[in-house]
Design a protein around this motif. Sequence first.
Motif, PDB file in Angstrom:
ATOM      1  N   ALA A 112       7.527  -9.869 -10.226  1.00  0.00           N
ATOM      2  CA  ALA A 112       7.797 -10.518  -8.940  1.00  0.00           C
ATOM      3  C   ALA A 112       8.128  -9.483  -7.870  1.00  0.00           C
ATOM      4  O   ALA A 112       7.645  -9.577  -6.739  1.00  0.00           O
ATOM      5  CB  ALA A 112       8.946 -11.513  -9.094  1.00  0.00           C
ATOM      6  N   LEU A 113       8.925  -8.496  -8.219  1.00  0.00           N
ATOM      7  CA  LEU A 113       9.253  -7.432  -7.274  1.00  0.00           C
ATOM      8  C   LEU A 113       8.006  -6.638  -6.887  1.00  0.00           C
ATOM      9  O   LEU A 113       7.788  -6.336  -5.709  1.00  0.00           O
ATOM     10  CB  LEU A 113      10.305  -6.505  -7.875  1.00  0.00           C
ATOM     11  CG  LEU A 113      10.759  -5.359  -6.998  1.00  0.00           C
ATOM     12  CD1 LEU A 113      11.480  -5.885  -5.765  1.00  0.00           C
ATOM     13  CD2 LEU A 113      11.655  -4.429  -7.794  1.00  0.00           C
ATOM     14  N   GLY A 114       7.165  -6.338  -7.869  1.00  0.00           N
ATOM     15  CA  GLY A 114       5.920  -5.628  -7.585  1.00  0.00           C
ATOM     16  C   GLY A 114       4.997  -6.436  -6.691  1.00  0.00           C
ATOM     17  O   GLY A 114       4.339  -5.890  -5.800  1.00  0.00           O
ATOM     18  N   TYR A 115       4.939  -7.735  -6.923  1.00  0.00           N
ATOM     19  CA  TYR A 115       4.136  -8.643  -6.101  1.00  0.00           C
ATOM     20  C   TYR A 115       4.541  -8.537  -4.637  1.00  0.00           C
ATOM     21  O   TYR A 115       3.706  -8.357  -3.745  1.00  0.00           O
ATOM     22  CB  TYR A 115       4.343 -10.066  -6.642  1.00  0.00           C
ATOM     23  CG  TYR A 115       3.787 -11.187  -5.815  1.00  0.00           C
ATOM     24  CD1 TYR A 115       2.430 -11.460  -5.788  1.00  0.00           C
ATOM     25  CD2 TYR A 115       4.632 -12.024  -5.085  1.00  0.00           C
ATOM     26  CE1 TYR A 115       1.932 -12.519  -5.053  1.00  0.00           C
ATOM     27  CE2 TYR A 115       4.149 -13.074  -4.355  1.00  0.00           C
ATOM     28  CZ  TYR A 115       2.797 -13.318  -4.336  1.00  0.00           C
ATOM     29  OH  TYR A 115       2.317 -14.360  -3.608  1.00  0.00           O
ATOM     30  N   VAL A 116       5.837  -8.582  -4.382  1.00  0.00           N
ATOM     31  CA  VAL A 116       6.329  -8.525  -3.012  1.00  0.00           C
ATOM     32  C   VAL A 116       6.066  -7.149  -2.401  1.00  0.00           C
ATOM     33  O   VAL A 116       5.576  -7.036  -1.271  1.00  0.00           O
ATOM     34  CB  VAL A 116       7.830  -8.878  -2.973  1.00  0.00           C
ATOM     35  CG1 VAL A 116       8.421  -8.594  -1.607  1.00  0.00           C
ATOM     36  CG2 VAL A 116       8.036 -10.328  -3.357  1.00  0.00           C
ATOM     37  N   LEU A 117       6.380  -6.100  -3.134  1.00  0.00           N
ATOM     38  CA  LEU A 117       6.233  -4.741  -2.579  1.00  0.00           C
ATOM     39  C   LEU A 117       4.779  -4.368  -2.314  1.00  0.00           C
ATOM     40  O   LEU A 117       4.467  -3.793  -1.275  1.00  0.00           O
ATOM     41  CB  LEU A 117       6.872  -3.731  -3.531  1.00  0.00           C
ATOM     42  CG  LEU A 117       8.396  -3.818  -3.656  1.00  0.00           C
ATOM     43  CD1 LEU A 117       8.893  -2.818  -4.683  1.00  0.00           C
ATOM     44  CD2 LEU A 117       9.070  -3.614  -2.318  1.00  0.00           C
ATOM     45  N   VAL A 118       3.881  -4.696  -3.229  1.00  0.00           N
ATOM     46  CA  VAL A 118       2.464  -4.353  -3.041  1.00  0.00           C
ATOM     47  C   VAL A 118       1.877  -5.115  -1.860  1.00  0.00           C
ATOM     48  O   VAL A 118       1.173  -4.538  -1.032  1.00  0.00           O
ATOM     49  CB  VAL A 118       1.666  -4.612  -4.336  1.00  0.00           C
ATOM     50  CG1 VAL A 118       0.173  -4.579  -4.087  1.00  0.00           C
ATOM     51  CG2 VAL A 118       2.049  -3.612  -5.402  1.00  0.00           C
ATOM     52  N   LEU A 119       2.163  -6.399  -1.766  1.00  0.00           N
ATOM     53  CA  LEU A 119       1.620  -7.170  -0.647  1.00  0.00           C
ATOM     54  C   LEU A 119       2.191  -6.708   0.687  1.00  0.00           C
ATOM     55  O   LEU A 119       1.485  -6.682   1.692  1.00  0.00           O
ATOM     56  CB  LEU A 119       1.861  -8.660  -0.857  1.00  0.00           C
ATOM     57  CG  LEU A 119       0.982  -9.292  -1.937  1.00  0.00           C
ATOM     58  CD1 LEU A 119       1.334 -10.756  -2.113  1.00  0.00           C
ATOM     59  CD2 LEU A 119      -0.481  -9.149  -1.614  1.00  0.00           C
ATOM     60  N   ARG A 120       3.472  -6.325   0.706  1.00  0.00           N
ATOM     61  CA  ARG A 120       4.049  -5.798   1.944  1.00  0.00           C
ATOM     62  C   ARG A 120       3.387  -4.491   2.343  1.00  0.00           C
ATOM     63  O   ARG A 120       3.112  -4.243   3.508  1.00  0.00           O
ATOM     64  CB  ARG A 120       5.538  -5.547   1.760  1.00  0.00           C
ATOM     65  CG  ARG A 120       6.360  -6.671   2.212  1.00  0.00           C
ATOM     66  CD  ARG A 120       7.769  -6.218   2.420  1.00  0.00           C
ATOM     67  NE  ARG A 120       8.566  -7.393   2.700  1.00  0.00           N
ATOM     68  CZ  ARG A 120       9.849  -7.402   2.782  1.00  0.00           C
ATOM     69  NH1 ARG A 120      10.524  -6.295   2.593  1.00  0.00           N
ATOM     70  NH2 ARG A 120      10.479  -8.495   3.051  1.00  0.00           N
TER      71      ARG A 120
END
Length: 62
Positions: A16-24
Amino acid sequence: MNKSMLVVLVPSLLVALGYVLVLRHMGYAPGYPRLLIAMFVFFGAVYWLSRRASRKARSSQS
């Protein structure tokens, strides 16, 4: 909390953290409402399954 719960929860939180960081980083809005709904469903299922398994274990011991 036992180790099996941590084996499931830690990687899911990292994803979930990776999802947010990559999309940002890519410049997209990460879709927080959809992510929150998925997290609630996931944690609800983990909670429900853990309670169900403990009840089954208790009833089989009697």
